[in-house]
Design a protein around this motif. Structure first.
Motif, PDB file in Angstrom:
ATOM      1  N   SER A  44     -13.048  -7.373 -10.359  1.00  0.00           N
ATOM      2  CA  SER A  44     -13.221  -6.593  -9.134  1.00  0.00           C
ATOM      3  C   SER A  44     -11.857  -6.358  -8.474  1.00  0.00           C
ATOM      4  N   ASP A  45     -11.872  -5.552  -7.460  1.00  0.00           N
ATOM      5  CA  ASP A  45     -10.640  -5.284  -6.726  1.00  0.00           C
ATOM      6  C   ASP A  45     -10.308  -6.379  -5.723  1.00  0.00           C
ATOM      7  N   GLN A  46     -11.236  -7.276  -5.490  1.00  0.00           N
ATOM      8  CA  GLN A  46     -11.020  -8.369  -4.551  1.00  0.00           C
ATOM      9  C   GLN A  46     -10.273  -9.489  -5.272  1.00  0.00           C
ATOM     10  N   LYS A  47      -8.999  -9.590  -5.025  1.00  0.00           N
ATOM     11  CA  LYS A  47      -8.161 -10.572  -5.722  1.00  0.00           C
ATOM     12  C   LYS A  47      -7.701 -11.672  -4.773  1.00  0.00           C
ATOM     13  N   ALA A  48      -8.608 -12.275  -4.056  1.00  0.00           N
ATOM     14  CA  ALA A  48      -8.270 -13.350  -3.120  1.00  0.00           C
ATOM     15  C   ALA A  48      -7.694 -14.554  -3.856  1.00  0.00           C
ATOM     16  N   SER A  49      -8.130 -14.780  -5.088  1.00  0.00           N
ATOM     17  CA  SER A  49      -7.613 -15.916  -5.857  1.00  0.00           C
ATOM     18  C   SER A  49      -6.137 -15.722  -6.201  1.00  0.00           C
ATOM     19  N   GLY A  50      -5.726 -14.504  -6.463  1.00  0.00           N
ATOM     20  CA  GLY A  50      -4.311 -14.234  -6.743  1.00  0.00           C
ATOM     21  C   GLY A  50      -3.442 -14.531  -5.537  1.00  0.00           C
ATOM     22  N   ILE A 106      -4.683  -9.858   4.544  1.00  0.00           N
ATOM     23  CA  ILE A 106      -4.584 -10.556   3.265  1.00  0.00           C
ATOM     24  C   ILE A 106      -5.698 -11.589   3.182  1.00  0.00           C
ATOM     25  N   LYS A 107      -6.425 -11.572   2.085  1.00  0.00           N
ATOM     26  CA  LYS A 107      -7.532 -12.502   1.906  1.00  0.00           C
ATOM     27  C   LYS A 107      -7.131 -13.598   0.920  1.00  0.00           C
ATOM     28  N   PHE A 108      -7.572 -14.800   1.217  1.00  0.00           N
ATOM     29  CA  PHE A 108      -7.344 -15.956   0.360  1.00  0.00           C
ATOM     30  C   PHE A 108      -8.690 -16.584   0.042  1.00  0.00           C
ATOM     31  N   SER A 109      -8.760 -17.246  -1.095  1.00  0.00           N
ATOM     32  CA  SER A 109      -9.988 -17.981  -1.395  1.00  0.00           C
ATOM     33  C   SER A 109     -10.046 -19.198  -0.482  1.00  0.00           C
ATOM     34  N   PRO A 110     -11.223 -19.611  -0.089  1.00  0.00           N
ATOM     35  CA  PRO A 110     -11.329 -20.765   0.820  1.00  0.00           C
ATOM     36  C   PRO A 110     -10.714 -22.043   0.238  1.00  0.00           C
ATOM     37  N   LEU A 111     -10.915 -22.276  -1.049  1.00  0.00           N
ATOM     38  CA  LEU A 111     -10.373 -23.489  -1.684  1.00  0.00           C
ATOM     39  C   LEU A 111      -8.853 -23.488  -1.672  1.00  0.00           C
ATOM     40  N   GLY A 112      -8.246 -22.384  -2.047  1.00  0.00           N
ATOM     41  CA  GLY A 112      -6.784 -22.304  -2.071  1.00  0.00           C
ATOM     42  C   GLY A 112      -6.173 -22.409  -0.688  1.00  0.00           C
ATOM     43  N   LYS A 113      -6.771 -21.734   0.268  1.00  0.00           N
ATOM     44  CA  LYS A 113      -6.268 -21.764   1.643  1.00  0.00           C
ATOM     45  C   LYS A 113      -6.386 -23.167   2.230  1.00  0.00           C
ATOM     46  N   ARG A 114      -7.530 -23.797   2.032  1.00  0.00           N
ATOM     47  CA  ARG A 114      -7.747 -25.152   2.553  1.00  0.00           C
ATOM     48  C   ARG A 114      -6.788 -26.149   1.896  1.00  0.00           C
ATOM     49  N   SER A 115      -6.595 -26.021   0.601  1.00  0.00           N
ATOM     50  CA  SER A 115      -5.686 -26.917  -0.120  1.00  0.00           C
ATOM     51  C   SER A 115      -4.257 -26.770   0.390  1.00  0.00           C
ATOM     52  N   MET A 137      -2.175 -28.746  -8.690  1.00  0.00           N
ATOM     53  CA  MET A 137      -2.018 -28.094  -9.998  1.00  0.00           C
ATOM     54  C   MET A 137      -3.386 -27.713 -10.556  1.00  0.00           C
ATOM     55  N   PHE A 138      -4.370 -28.607 -10.426  1.00  0.00           N
ATOM     56  CA  PHE A 138      -5.717 -28.269 -10.883  1.00  0.00           C
ATOM     57  C   PHE A 138      -6.302 -27.111 -10.078  1.00  0.00           C
ATOM     58  N   ILE A 139      -6.108 -27.122  -8.784  1.00  0.00           N
ATOM     59  CA  ILE A 139      -6.609 -26.028  -7.945  1.00  0.00           C
ATOM     60  C   ILE A 139      -5.886 -24.731  -8.291  1.00  0.00           C
ATOM     61  N   LEU A 140      -4.579 -24.802  -8.510  1.00  0.00           N
ATOM     62  CA  LEU A 140      -3.800 -23.628  -8.888  1.00  0.00           C
ATOM     63  C   LEU A 140      -4.307 -23.052 -10.207  1.00  0.00           C
ATOM     64  N   LEU A 141      -4.542 -23.898 -11.201  1.00  0.00           N
ATOM     65  CA  LEU A 141      -5.057 -23.411 -12.478  1.00  0.00           C
ATOM     66  C   LEU A 141      -6.450 -22.801 -12.329  1.00  0.00           C
ATOM     67  N   HIS A 142      -7.283 -23.425 -11.517  1.00  0.00           N
ATOM     68  CA  HIS A 142      -8.622 -22.882 -11.249  1.00  0.00           C
ATOM     69  C   HIS A 142      -8.523 -21.492 -10.620  1.00  0.00           C
ATOM     70  N   GLU A 143      -7.680 -21.373  -9.605  1.00  0.00           N
ATOM     71  CA  GLU A 143      -7.517 -20.074  -8.933  1.00  0.00           C
ATOM     72  C   GLU A 143      -6.910 -19.033  -9.877  1.00  0.00           C
ATOM     73  N   LEU A 144      -5.996 -19.455 -10.728  1.00  0.00           N
ATOM     74  CA  LEU A 144      -5.373 -18.532 -11.680  1.00  0.00           C
ATOM     75  C   LEU A 144      -6.382 -18.037 -12.707  1.00  0.00           C
TER      76      LEU A 144
END
Length: 105
Positions: free
Chosen positions: A67-73, A4-13, A52-59
């Motif tokens: 693309s098929d890479q949905k790390a932000s989701g 499972i891949k996560f965006s660096p910002l979301g994972k770090r947060s 909440m701001f990071i969540l909205l950004h990732e959303l």
């Protein structure tokens, strides 16, 4: 099985929010200073706004990414895990505080 891949910002947060919240709760349990309750309250407020701001950004990235890479989701879901953890910590804190008064600790 795929990793499972996560965006660096979301994972770090998520990691920073979780670890600092856990550290504040553990510090309160160990030291039992009212200061940590007040600090924890303000921490939850500030962290909720930032997350909440990071969540909205990732959303937004998730919804606009074609693309098929949905790390932000995945990161959105990871950030949402912080909500029940916070509720659980608040529940533990209220139960623990009530127990302290009964036992006169």
């Amino acid at each position: 099985m795929k990793k499972i891949k996560f965006s660096p910002l979301g994972k770090r947060s998520f990691i920073i929010s979780f670890l600092l919240g856990t550290l504040l709760l553990a510090a309160f349990w160990l030291i039992r200073a009212e200061f940590f309750i007040e600090l924890g309250f303000y921490y939850v407020l500030v962290t909720a706004v930032i997350n909440m701001f990071i969540l909205l950004h990732e959303l937004i990235i998730y919804l606009t990414d074609v693309s098929d890479q949905k790390a932000s989701g995945n990161s959105v879901l990871l950030l949402l895990v912080n909500i029940p953890i916070t509720v659980l910590y608040l529940y533990i804190l209220t139960q623990f505080s009530w127990l302290d008064e009964v036992l006169k600790i």
